[in-house]
Design an enzyme around this catalytic site. Structure first.
Site, mmCIF file in Angstrom:
data_model
loop_
_atom_site.group_PDB
_atom_site.id
_atom_site.type_symbol
_atom_site.label_atom_id
_atom_site.label_comp_id
_atom_site.label_asym_id
_atom_site.label_seq_id
_atom_site.Cartn_x
_atom_site.Cartn_y
_atom_site.Cartn_z
ATOM 1 N N GLU A 196 10.982 2.715 -3.894
ATOM 2 C CA GLU A 196 12.023 2.359 -2.909
ATOM 3 C C GLU A 196 13.403 2.371 -3.576
ATOM 4 O O GLU A 196 14.132 1.371 -3.566
ATOM 5 C CB GLU A 196 11.710 1.014 -2.235
ATOM 6 C CG GLU A 196 10.424 1.095 -1.437
ATOM 7 C CD GLU A 196 10.193 -0.042 -0.433
ATOM 8 O OE1 GLU A 196 10.927 -1.045 -0.450
ATOM 9 O OE2 GLU A 196 9.257 0.092 0.376
ATOM 10 N N GLU A 320 2.679 3.051 0.590
ATOM 11 C CA GLU A 320 2.698 1.684 1.146
ATOM 12 C C GLU A 320 2.581 1.804 2.660
ATOM 13 O O GLU A 320 3.419 2.432 3.307
ATOM 14 C CB GLU A 320 3.972 0.934 0.763
ATOM 15 C CG GLU A 320 3.970 0.520 -0.690
ATOM 16 C CD GLU A 320 5.136 -0.374 -1.091
ATOM 17 O OE1 GLU A 320 5.610 -1.174 -0.269
ATOM 18 O OE2 GLU A 320 5.568 -0.248 -2.258
HETATM 19 O O1 AHR Z 1 4.446 -4.465 -0.422
HETATM 20 C C1 AHR Z 1 5.494 -5.354 -0.488
HETATM 21 C C2 AHR Z 1 6.832 -4.681 -0.782
HETATM 22 O O2 AHR Z 1 7.179 -3.846 0.283
HETATM 23 C C3 AHR Z 1 6.873 -3.762 -1.968
HETATM 24 O O3 AHR Z 1 7.088 -4.445 -3.153
HETATM 25 C C4 AHR Z 1 8.042 -2.880 -1.665
HETATM 26 O O4 AHR Z 1 7.917 -1.606 -2.240
HETATM 27 C C5 AHR Z 1 8.064 -2.842 -0.147
HETATM 28 O O5 AHR Z 1 9.310 -3.093 0.355
#
Ligand code: AHR
Length: 516
Positions: A196, A320
């Protein structure tokens, strides 16, 4: 009188046929089109130093009375082995861009402590580091997926971590690894270059990050026998500009994969996401609508990738995904602990169907996160451990791993809420190396049973077996008092009539059929 009777009869039969038509689906399975492989890595998982995922999840107090290997919890390991966990992403997430790997090697009592500023401001004692994670992966028999630090790290730090993992010879980092007890290199392959980077990973623009990516990726070397699959930090949600810039600026030869993050937020609002267990049908509907948006999101990012990479060399890595709700009342807001209901099972089944159907581009994915965080597979409470509805869906779907995707076509009945509607049913199908066909079907409708049939011409099969995950209410969940409220069961609703397959999907169900 006779006319009236005929009119009424016609009315009844028409509406009966219409309602039947509405509640039935004819599936068209194109077995001759089964060319693309569903990578097993679509079924991957994510473990961040966040809340109780690593500490109190995988890695427990040495006095805890559970089966352990060192401090690694073996009941958890065995549960994940049962679903053939293919890979595990670590150490973050946002944590990865604050993690300095050299703090997590060597004698544990000498490791420096740090503050986990992203997640609850707790002290991280670094007792779980590189060697511990690699031991965990060996126990799980899965591939590690390492996320390197771009945000607060240096090119040199990342380059040395790769050398520490992968170089089999005499070098400062290989020698250090040997000194710390691991003679042979681990041959890590999946390598994330930041996380991110548009947000917690450094708040960069896509243009700036694309240059940074090339610097970091250049020195993350391929050592003999250990080529890296370098994965660039990608877009969030609908931010196709990020994907466009990355694809334009970074040649496919320098980037094995480009990531994408998308979370399902029940209310659609980050400020009040909605409860994990207390929600009405309207919120259930909205959640499922937000979940199904993954299909369009993947299509939009893939379309941009196709423009620059028509041969589809670069993988889309959805590292994710999952539902993100408000935390359980009374728990640390920084720990992201949430319960997991039948709704989560439907989200898992639907999302995995989407990934399977886009397997020509989506080759890795990681559900967030494995234990005690967000849409978890496993929840723990001291010695107790339970498997969530999401876990059971992964158990059903493991049959698709590394099988060939069979394209499926059908028109789904609508599931409506007010003036809004979504498809009630989603599906994917595959054929494995032994010629066994698996069809995964999800019925999102909370009150309608839906009949599925398929002609299956040209397919040799003699019987159908099935498994189901279902529950009466969408917010049913497994608690430590009632850990098997939502559990998989044998599915008896499918049959073979001639060459026809017929299955009756109960409301709120995830079904896996196996045609033998
Ligand atoms: O999964 C939780 C968080 O969500 C992670 O650390 C981040 O990459 C995303 O914003």
């Amino acid at each position: 009188m006779k006319k009236l009777f005929i009119f009424l009869f016609a009315l009844i039969t028409t509406s009966f046929t219409a309602s039947l038509a509405q509640n039935s689906i004819s599936l068209n399975l194109n077995t001759s089109g089964a060319k693309e492989t569903i990578s097993r890595h679509i079924y991957g998982h994510f473990s961040e130093h966040l809340g109780r995922c690593i500490y109190d999840g995988f890695w427990v107090d040495e006095n805890m009375n559970v089966p352990k290997q060192g401090r690694i919890r073996m009941d958890v390991v065995n549960a994940l082995k049962k679903i053939n966990i293919p890979n595990l992403r670590w150490p973050g997430g946002c944590f990865a861009d604050e993690y300095h790997w050299r703090d997590g090697i060597g004698p544990r009592e000498q490791r420096p402590k740090m503050v986990n500023t992203n997640w609850g401001g707790v002290t991280e004692d670094n007792s779980f580091g590189t060697h511990e994670f690699m031991e965990l992966c060996e126990l799980l028999n899965c591939e590690p997926y390492i996320a390197g630090n771009v945000g607060s790290g240096t090119v040199e730090e990342m380059a040395k971590w790769v050398e520490y993992f992968n170089f089999d010879g005499v070098s400062p980092m290989a020698n250090l690894r040997k000194q710390n007890g691991h003679e042979k290199p681990w041959k890590v392959s999946f390598w994330g270059v930041g996380n991110e980077s548009w947000g917690c990973g450094g708040n960069m623009t896509a243009e700036f990050y694309s240059d940074q990516y090339k610097r970091y990726a250049t020195y993350a070397r391929d050592y003999p026998g250990s080529p890296l699959k370098k994965i660039a930090s990608g877009a969030s949600d609908w931010n196709t500009n990020w994907t466009e810039v990355m694809m334009k600026n970074v040649p496919a030869s320098q980037m094995w994969g480009l990531s994408l993050h998308y979370y399902t937020i029940p209310t659609g609002k980050w400020s009040k996401k909605g409860s994990a267990t207390q929600f009405d049908e309207k919120e259930y509907f909205n959640t499922m609508k937000n979940c199904l948006a993954m299909d369009e999101i993947v299509k939009r990012h893939s379309a941009i990738m196709d423009k620059y990479d028509p041969e589809k060399k670069v993988a889309l890595v959805v590292d994710e995904w999952g539902v993100w709700t408000d935390v359980e009342p009374g728990t640390n807001p920084g720990f992201l602990y949430q319960q997991n209901t039948m709704r989560d099972a439907l989200i898992a089944g639907s999302t995995l169907n989407i990934f399977n159907n886009h397997c020509e581009r989506v080759r890795v994915a990681s559900l967030a996160q494995t234990i005690n965080v967000l849409q978890a597979l496993i929840l723990t409470e001291k010695e107790k451990m339970l498997l969530t509805p999401t876990y059971h869906v992964f158990d059903l779907y493991k049959a698709h791993m590394d099988a060939k995707l069979i394209p499926v076509q059908f028109t789904s009945p609508d599931y409506t809420s007010g003036n809004d509607k979504i498809p009630a049913v989603n599906a994917s199908a595959s054929i494995d190396s032994k010629g066994v066909i698996h069809i995964s079907l999800v019925n999102l409708d909370p009150s309608k049973k839906i009949t599925v049939s398929s002609a299956l011409e040209g397919v040799k099969w003699s019987r159908v077996e099935g498994q189901i995950v279902t529950s009466e209410r969408f917010n049913d969940y497994n608690s430590f008092d009632n850990p098997a409220k939502v559990a998989p069961a044998k599915f008896n609703g499918a049959s073979k009539k001639g060459s026809q397959l017929k299955a009756e999907l109960p409301p709120l169900s995830v079904v896996m059929l196996e045609l033998k």
